[in-house]
Design an enzyme around this catalytic site. Structure first.
Site, mmCIF file in Angstrom:
data_model
loop_
_atom_site.group_PDB
_atom_site.id
_atom_site.type_symbol
_atom_site.label_atom_id
_atom_site.label_comp_id
_atom_site.label_asym_id
_atom_site.label_seq_id
_atom_site.Cartn_x
_atom_site.Cartn_y
_atom_site.Cartn_z
ATOM 1 C CG ASN A 153 -1.680 1.081 1.185
ATOM 2 O OD1 ASN A 153 -1.561 2.013 0.744
ATOM 3 N ND2 ASN A 153 -2.382 1.590 2.831
ATOM 4 C CE LYS A 158 -0.225 3.515 4.743
ATOM 5 N NZ LYS A 158 -0.157 3.653 6.043
ATOM 6 C CB SER A 218 4.773 -1.839 12.320
ATOM 7 O OG SER A 218 4.631 -0.571 12.107
ATOM 8 N N GLY A 264 2.276 1.775 10.799
ATOM 9 C CA GLY A 264 3.246 3.248 10.779
ATOM 10 C C GLY A 264 4.099 3.497 11.896
ATOM 11 C CD GLU A 276 -3.813 5.771 6.717
ATOM 12 O OE1 GLU A 276 -3.168 5.741 5.462
ATOM 13 O OE2 GLU A 276 -2.160 5.117 7.472
ATOM 14 C CG HIS A 329 -6.009 1.908 5.109
ATOM 15 N ND1 HIS A 329 -5.478 2.583 6.312
ATOM 16 C CD2 HIS A 329 -4.490 1.111 5.026
ATOM 17 C CE1 HIS A 329 -4.302 2.570 6.738
ATOM 18 N NE2 HIS A 329 -3.636 1.097 5.879
ATOM 19 C CD GLU A 353 -3.624 -2.460 7.973
ATOM 20 O OE1 GLU A 353 -2.382 -2.570 6.891
ATOM 21 O OE2 GLU A 353 -4.087 -1.779 7.097
HETATM 22 P P1 PGA Z 1 2.618 0.148 7.428
HETATM 23 O O1 PGA Z 1 0.777 0.145 6.832
HETATM 24 O O2 PGA Z 1 3.149 -1.135 6.992
HETATM 25 O O3 PGA Z 1 3.436 1.269 7.366
HETATM 26 O O4 PGA Z 1 2.737 -0.115 9.113
HETATM 27 C C1 PGA Z 1 0.136 -0.738 6.980
HETATM 28 C C2 PGA Z 1 -1.296 0.448 5.988
HETATM 29 O O5 PGA Z 1 -1.673 1.354 6.506
HETATM 30 O O6 PGA Z 1 -1.226 -1.291 5.301
#
Ligand code: PGA
Length: 259
Positions: free
Chosen positions: A9, A11, A213, A173, A97, A95, A167
């Site tokens: 992803n 983003k 992460s 993140g 976010e 997701h 998740e």
């Molecule tokens: P990250 O994000 O690997 O940067 O923690 C995972 C995600 O948002 O799908």
């Protein structure tokens, strides 16, 4: 046998030049991936260039979101037909976010899932609790609500085409991943729920990914858990060598298959 799935992803990262370079590097590093399926999800504007680079490659293309309507007065939105036209086969939905920053509701996510499948693409339904919810012992309650609402009204055939992603919001993140044990506990719970809302067979065949992460050095321990069928990778998917390592480490190893 559930083939492990690894999704990058990107983003809101990726100008045309960067997307081209990253997609090329991932494609070239995963020419014939064995025992793993790989997808990258660039931002909307980079989809055409990524589609061009990945044409005929083993790495598939996905989008990070979409609207549920076909077309019309929805300023700033992108429809499933537009994504399908570009060659997207997957769409991330719900997701954290999207849920927390853009206030998407379970109902909207559910409408998106149905719309994505009407266009022959497959949804990756993301669920996960916040740190506070975990502290309060609400992890199972939260993911159960998101799962039931996200899949509401879908036929068993449609549910079978979905992928789930656990998740935990506190792991996204932050550099702090869920431990394989913590993730496996929730994955087992989600699989039990699929068995309840669908069937035992469906629960055995649906893939449940972990995200939050994921890095080259923790991917293997996570995906070795029998209920973790791959990973959804954010930050670490922006560096091709690391992402390729994650994909290879998540591949099904010889020996007893995941059944
Ligand atoms: P990250 O994000 O690997 O940067 O923690 C995972 C995600 O948002 O799908």
């Amino acid at each position: 046998m559930r083939t492990p799935l690894v999704i990058g992803n990107w983003k809101m990262n990726g100008t045309q030049a960067m997307a081209r370079e990253l997609a090329q590097a991932v494609r070239d590093g995963l020419k014939r991936p064995r025992g793993v399926e790989v997808v990258v999800c660039p931002p909307f504007t980079a989809l055409p260039v990524a589609a061009e680079v990945l044409k005929g490659a083993a790495v598939a293309l996905g989008a990070q979101n979409c609207h549920w309507e076909e077309q019309g007065a929805f300023t700033g939105e992108v429809s499933p037909a537009m994504l399908a036209e570009l060659g997207c086969r997957w769409v991330l939905l719900g997701h954290s976010e999207r849920r927390h920053v853009f206030r998407e509701t379970d109902e909207e996510i559910n409408r998106k899932a149905a719309a994505v499948m009407r266009h022959g693409m497959r949804p990756v339904l993301c669920v996960g609790e916040t740190e506070e919810e975990r502290r309060q012992g609400l992890t199972f309650t939260v993911v159960e609500g998101q799962l039931r609402a996200g899949l509401a009204g879908l036929s068993p055939e449609d549910v079978a085409r979905c992928v789930l992603a656990y998740e935990p919001v506190w792991a996204i993140g932050t550099g702090v991943n869920a431990t394989p044990g913590q993730a496996a506990e929730v994955h087992g719970y989600l699989r039990g729920l699929v068995s309840e809302v669908g069937s035992k067979e469906l629960a055995q065949s649906i893939r449940i990914l972990y995200g939050g992460s994921v890095k080259p050095d923790n991917a293997q321990a996570l995906t070795q858990e029998p209920d973790i069928d791959g990973v959804l990778v954010g930050g670490a998917s922006l560096q091709a060598p690391g992402f390729i390592t994650i994909a290879k480490k998540s591949a099904a190893r010889s020996g007893p298959s995941k059944e």
